[in-house]
Design an enzyme around this catalytic site. Sequence first.
Site, PDB file in Angstrom:
ATOM      1  N   ASP B 118      42.592   5.479  56.130  1.00  0.00           N
ATOM      2  CA  ASP B 118      43.120   6.715  56.712  1.00  0.00           C
ATOM      3  C   ASP B 118      42.325   7.878  56.130  1.00  0.00           C
ATOM      4  O   ASP B 118      41.633   7.721  55.115  1.00  0.00           O
ATOM      5  CB  ASP B 118      44.620   6.873  56.419  1.00  0.00           C
ATOM      6  CG  ASP B 118      44.940   6.911  54.936  1.00  0.00           C
ATOM      7  OD1 ASP B 118      44.341   6.105  54.182  1.00  0.00           O
ATOM      8  OD2 ASP B 118      45.779   7.730  54.523  1.00  0.00           O
ATOM      9  N   GLU B 183      47.012   6.181  52.409  1.00  0.00           N
ATOM     10  CA  GLU B 183      46.653   6.670  51.074  1.00  0.00           C
ATOM     11  C   GLU B 183      46.721   8.192  50.981  1.00  0.00           C
ATOM     12  O   GLU B 183      47.213   8.741  49.983  1.00  0.00           O
ATOM     13  CB  GLU B 183      45.243   6.188  50.690  1.00  0.00           C
ATOM     14  CG  GLU B 183      44.916   6.354  49.212  1.00  0.00           C
ATOM     15  CD  GLU B 183      44.357   7.719  48.840  1.00  0.00           C
ATOM     16  OE1 GLU B 183      44.412   8.064  47.651  1.00  0.00           O
ATOM     17  OE2 GLU B 183      43.884   8.454  49.743  1.00  0.00           O
TER      18      GLU B 183
END
Lengths: 485, 485
Positions: B118, B183
Site C-alpha cells: 500500500d 502499513e
Amino acid sequence: MNIGASLSILLVLSTVHAFQYNQLAQYVDEHQEEYVEALRDWVAVESDSSNVLRRPELHRMMEMVAQKLQQMGGAVESVDVGDQELPDRQTLALPKVVTARFGSDPNKHTLCVYGHVDVQPAKLEDGWATEPFNLTEINGNLYGRGASDNKAPVLAWMHAVEAYQKLSMALPVNVKFIIEGMEETGSNGLEAMILAQKDTFFSDVDYIVVSDCGWLSRRPAITYGTRGNCYFLAEVHGPKQDLHSGVYGGTVIEPMIDLIGILGESSASQHQKKPLCLFFSLAEHNKTIINFIKQRTSIVCPFFTVLKVDLLAHKWRYPTVSIHGIEGAFSDPGTKTVIPSKVCAKFSIRQVPNMDPTVVEKKVSDHLHSVFSKRQSPNTLKVSMVIGAKPWLADIHHPLFEAGKAAIKRVFSVDPDFIREGGTIPISRTFQDVTGKSIIMLPIGGFDDGLHSQNEKMSRYNYIEGTKLFIAFLNELSQITEAAV
Amino acid sequence: MNIGASLSILLVLSTVHAFQYNQLAQYVDEHQEEYVEALRDWVAVESDSSNVLRRPELHRMMEMVAQKLQQMGGAVESVDVGDQELPDRQTLALPKVVTARFGSDPNKHTLCVYGHVDVQPAKLEDGWATEPFNLTEINGNLYGRGASDNKAPVLAWMHAVEAYQKLSMALPVNVKFIIEGMEETGSNGLEAMILAQKDTFFSDVDYIVVSDCGWLSRRPAITYGTRGNCYFLAEVHGPKQDLHSGVYGGTVIEPMIDLIGILGESSASQHQKKPLCLFFSLAEHNKTIINFIKQRTSIVCPFFTVLKVDLLAHKWRYPTVSIHGIEGAFSDPGTKTVIPSKVCAKFSIRQVPNMDPTVVEKKVSDHLHSVFSKRQSPNTLKVSMVIGAKPWLADIHHPLFEAGKAAIKRVFSVDPDFIREGGTIPISRTFQDVTGKSIIMLPIGGFDDGLHSQNEKMSRYNYIEGTKLFIAFLNELSQITEAAV
C-alpha cells in the site's frame, strides 16, 4: 431635473401612467415557470470568481447577462475592466462589467440597479443535498449555488422591467443596470470603472438600488448598512518540499506549527480577556440567545451573546474575525503523515464604520509578524490582504427609503424591518463615495437562504413576490419629488 | 534445528551449494529491464490504504502480489483479516494479507520477508514533476508513489528468490513472505493475523527481515530501531452547517478558532520553554546544521539542532509532533468566506522506546480536552487516536546483523552504517513481541527517496544492487550456526 419637470411628471403619473399594479402582478404570476427556467439556466453556469480555473464560465455568464438585456431592448455595453494580477504574478482577464439602459426620459428619475452573477465555490461533497449547479426545487425552495446570492434578484429586476414592457406600460423611471462578475472576491476592477464612468454612465443616475442581501426574518426588510471585509492570506514557507514526518519530524521547524501558533495567539477565546486579542470584543455566552436565533434563523449553532440587541450589534455593528481554512496542508480524508512545506491560512475581518482597510492591513500584518518573530523560526511569513472592502451606512430618513417602505407595504401589506447586514457588498460604499448618489438595499432573499454555505436556495415565493416588489418600487420612486430630496 | 543438522548444513554449503555470487549478480544485471517493468506495473496501481475510495485498487494490488508469488512456484495463501471500522461506523473489507513459502527443508534456516504494497496518497497537483502513478525514469531514478516505499524492495526480494530458481541453484535458506496492504495506516488487521498464525506460519521461522526504510547516506545501512507513531484526529463540531462569515461572523464561536486555539497552545515554538509544551524537547536552532543536512539529504530545510549527534537523536531517539492538516475547512485556492461547521485536525506523535501508545492516547486526549474546556466553548471536541504503532529497538550484536554486514561488504565492498529510523514500521515491534523471533531491517532505499512526499523515487542502482544484496544475505544467513544464536 428642475421643479417644472417634477410637476409635469406628477401630472403624467396621475393621468396617463396610472399604476396598474394588479395587472403587472398577475403577469408575474402567470410567467413564474419561465422565471424559474431562467434561473435554472443561470445557476447551471459555475461562475465562481475565486477559482481562476472557472474563469471561462464566468466570462460566459457575463455574456448571458448581456444577451438577456439586449433581448429586452436595452442599450447594452460590455465594459472591459482590465486584468487581474494573480499571486504568482500572472495576469488573467477580469470578467466584463455589463451595463444597460432602459429609457432616457429627462423628465423621469433614473434608477441604477446593481447586481452580480459570480458565485462562491460549491461542491456536492461539501455536504449539499443536491447538485449545487443544477437548480432543484424542493417544497417551494429553489436550491442551487448563487440562487439567492445574487442570480435570482438580478433576474427579478429584469423580470420587473420586462413586465412593464410586455404590458406596454411605460417604465415609471429610467432604469439602468450595472452587473458585475467579481463581487465574491472584492469587485476587482469595478471601482476604477465607476470612477471612469462617473460623468458618463452615472451622470444622470439619481438612485442606486442593491438587492444582494436577505431579510432578517419572514418579514420583508430594507437594509441601510453593511460591514466591509478585509480578507487575508498568511503564508508560512519552510522546507523546499513536503517531508516525511517520521524521517524528518523533530529536525525541522514545521511551517504548519508556526502558522497555527501565530493564529492561535491572535484569536483568543471569549473567556480570554487579554489585550493581545486583536480581533474580538465578545460578550458572555448565554443559552437564551440560542432560542431567539432558532426562531429567527432555524439554524442551531452556538451563539455567545446574551441579548437580542447584543446579537444584532455583533452581526452588524462590531468587527469579527473568521478563519476559513488552510491551503497547502493535508485536507483530504485519511491519515497522510507529511510535513507540509508551505501552508497558507485564510482569514477575514469584517469591517464596521470608521475602520479603514489600509490601517487594518498594516495592523494585522504588523501583529502577525511580531508574534511570528518571537518564535525565532527559520521559516518565512508572508501576510497579504487580498480583499479590502469598506463598510457602508445610509440615512434611513431619505425619501428613497420611504419609497421602499411603501412598495413593501403594497406587495406584502406589512411594514418592513429596517436592518443592517453583517455581510459585505463592497461596491455600495464605492457607489456612495464616487458618485455621491443615494443608495438603498432592497433585499428579496430569505433569512434562511444559506448564502455561501451548503444548500443555498431562493424560495419561489420570494423570487416571484420579489419581482412584484421591484415593480412596485419603480412606481414609488417615480413619485419622489425633487423637494423631498 | 539441532547441532547435528547445523553441521550437515555446513557440509552441504561447502560442497554442493557453494555460493556462486557472480553468476547470480550477472543474472540480475541481465534482467534489470524486466524488473523495472514489474515495478512500473505495481506503481500503476493506486493502492492508497488511507483513502477508502481506493480500496478496490488495494484489493487488486494484493491479488497481483499473490499472482506473482504463485508464478514463482510458492505455496501462496491470501489471508482474510476481517473488516475495518470507519469513523462513521460503516465497515470496509481489509485487504487480504498474502503469505507464501519457498522451500521447507528442516535442515535450513527459515527467513520470513515482510513488506507492504500500500502507498501514501499522491496527486500531481501536490507538486509532482511527473504523474505519481506512472513510473518515470529520469537520470537513473524511477519516480512514482510507492516506488521506494515499499514496492521496489518487495519486488527485489522476489527477484532474489527467482534468481536462485532460474539458475537452478537451491535456496540457501527457506524463504517465507508476508505482504500486507495497510502499513501506511497502521497495519490494521495484521497483528491479529500474526497472533493467530504464531504457531503455524511463524512456527518454523527463524528470522524476520524488513526492507521498508532507507539508507542515511550514500553508504548502505542496517537499521536496528524505528520510532512508533500515534496518529490523532481532533475534531471540533459547532453549527449544523457551514455559515456565511459576514452574516454570522461575531455571533457564533467558530470551531476553526477553537481548534487552532487548542493546537496553538499545545505545540509551542522552540524558543518557548514553558512546561505546557506537551510534545517538544528542542535544542537551539543553529545554521551550521543546515550545511550538514544539505550534504546528507540534498534537501534544504530549516533545522534547529546544533550538533550531528543531536540531529540524529532528534530523528531517531526523541518523540516529535507534526500537524499534518485540517479536514473540513476551506483548503482550495481562492477566497471563500465561510465559517466551517466541523473541522478535524490531523496530527501525529512519533513514539520512542518506553512510550506506550495507550498512555500517549490518554495524555493527549486529556490535555486537549483540558485546554478546550478552559475556552468554555459551546462547541464539542472529540479526540481519537486512529493509529497507535509502537517503536522497535534491536540488539546489533545478534549474528543476524553480522550476516547483514557481511552481505553488504560482499555487494558494495564497504561496511554499513548502523542506523535507526525516524519513521515507523509498526509491525516490526509486533513481530518481536508476538513471535519472539529476531528481526533485522535491511534497507535498499536511498537517503533522498522522498518517501511520503512529492517526487518519491527509487534509483535503478539501489533497486538492482539491492536485489543482489538480498541474494547475498540469503547466503550469509545460511551460515549462521545455532551456537552463535
